[in-house]
Design an enzyme around this catalytic site. Structure first.
Site, mmCIF file in Angstrom:
data_model
loop_
_atom_site.group_PDB
_atom_site.id
_atom_site.type_symbol
_atom_site.label_atom_id
_atom_site.label_comp_id
_atom_site.label_asym_id
_atom_site.label_seq_id
_atom_site.Cartn_x
_atom_site.Cartn_y
_atom_site.Cartn_z
ATOM 1 N N GLU A 106 -1.489 -8.878 4.137
ATOM 2 C CA GLU A 106 -1.297 -9.303 5.531
ATOM 3 C C GLU A 106 -2.636 -9.507 6.232
ATOM 4 O O GLU A 106 -2.808 -10.468 6.994
ATOM 5 C CB GLU A 106 -0.405 -8.298 6.277
ATOM 6 N N HIS A 151 -3.748 -5.150 0.754
ATOM 7 C CA HIS A 151 -3.182 -5.533 2.051
ATOM 8 C C HIS A 151 -3.228 -7.052 2.229
ATOM 9 O O HIS A 151 -4.140 -7.584 2.883
ATOM 10 C CB HIS A 151 -3.951 -4.844 3.183
ATOM 11 N N CYS A 169 0.830 -1.204 0.000
ATOM 12 C CA CYS A 169 0.000 0.000 0.000
ATOM 13 C C CYS A 169 0.868 1.259 0.000
ATOM 14 O O CYS A 169 1.491 1.559 -1.013
ATOM 15 C CB CYS A 169 -0.991 -0.034 1.160
#
Length: 232
Positions: free
Chosen positions: A211, A209, A107
């Site tokens: 994660e 994202h 990001c």
């Protein structure tokens, strides 16, 4: 086990000063089989030593990148920049490239790396009228909002095995001009750049994202971290 250095975000409540990361970054690295540790903002002294300890570096999401980094003035209504964080993350990038350590930019991390290495950003994709999809939706962070199309033989394709992937979205800035040496490896259906790479410098960038998706067991996101950790 490999040690992965994760960039942090400085903030203040007006009286006390802190550094923080979203726990998902550390959890995803741990789930992928490596040891996460945080790069705390304490000025630029010691960044070289932090990178020396690490096997690879992750630049995380957060503040908007100051457009001065890519030679533009700040447009009206753009908020949330952090000059100290820009300087710290740029130092991390410099040291990781010099040490030939793999870099994963997520990001803001993707945006900062592209801007610093010679590219530019859309300061706001809606004001620039380039976005047709919803790209700022925090409710999708653990699931997904839209699909991206992934180029074959790219890092992202190798990691996930997918040509089309559902991703989350939490950004109002995006890559505009591509920094020299990078190639675009994924886009959304409205043309927003969602992944880039410069394999010669071991730099891999994603706009979404992974994660958060990894921690929530969504799709193939954890494999992005597993593949990153394998890099030498």
């Amino acid at each position: 086990m490999k040690k992965i250095l994760i960039s942090s975000q400085p903030y203040s409540d007006g009286e006390r000063h802190y550094v923080q990361i979203n726990r998902n970054y550390a959890e995803a690295v741990r789930m992928a089989g490596a040891i996460p540790f945080i790069a705390p903002y304490t000025g630029l002294i010691g960044v070289t030593e932090l990178v020396d300890i690490a096997d690879a570096v992750i630049l995380t999401g957060g503040h908007d990148v100051n457009p001065l980094v890519y030679g533009e003035e700040l447009q009206k209504g753009i908020l949330g920049i952090s000059n100290e964080r820009d300087a710290f993350d740029i130092k991390l990038v410099d040291e990781a490239i010099k040490a030939k350590k793999p870099i994963l930019g997520i990001c803001r991390g993707m945006q900062l790396i592209n801007a610093y290495l010679g590219g530019t950003l859309y300061q706001d994709i809606y004001k620039a009228n380039v976005a047709k999809l919803e790209h700022v939706n925090f409710d999708t962070i653990g699931s997904g909002a839209h699909y991206i199309t992934i180029k074959e033989h790219s890092f992202l394709h190798k990691a996930t095995g997918l040509k089309k992937m559902l991703v989350n979205t939490e950004h109002h800035q995006a890559v505009k001009d591509i920094a020299e040496g990078f190639k675009v490896t994924a886009k959304s259906s409205d043309g927003i750049v969602e992944a880039m790479e410069d394999a010669s410098r071991n730099i891999y960038l994603v706009q979404f994202h992974p994660e958060a998706m990894a921690v929530n067991n969504i799709g193939e996101a954890i494999n992005i971290f597993k593949e990153f950790i394998k890099l030498q």
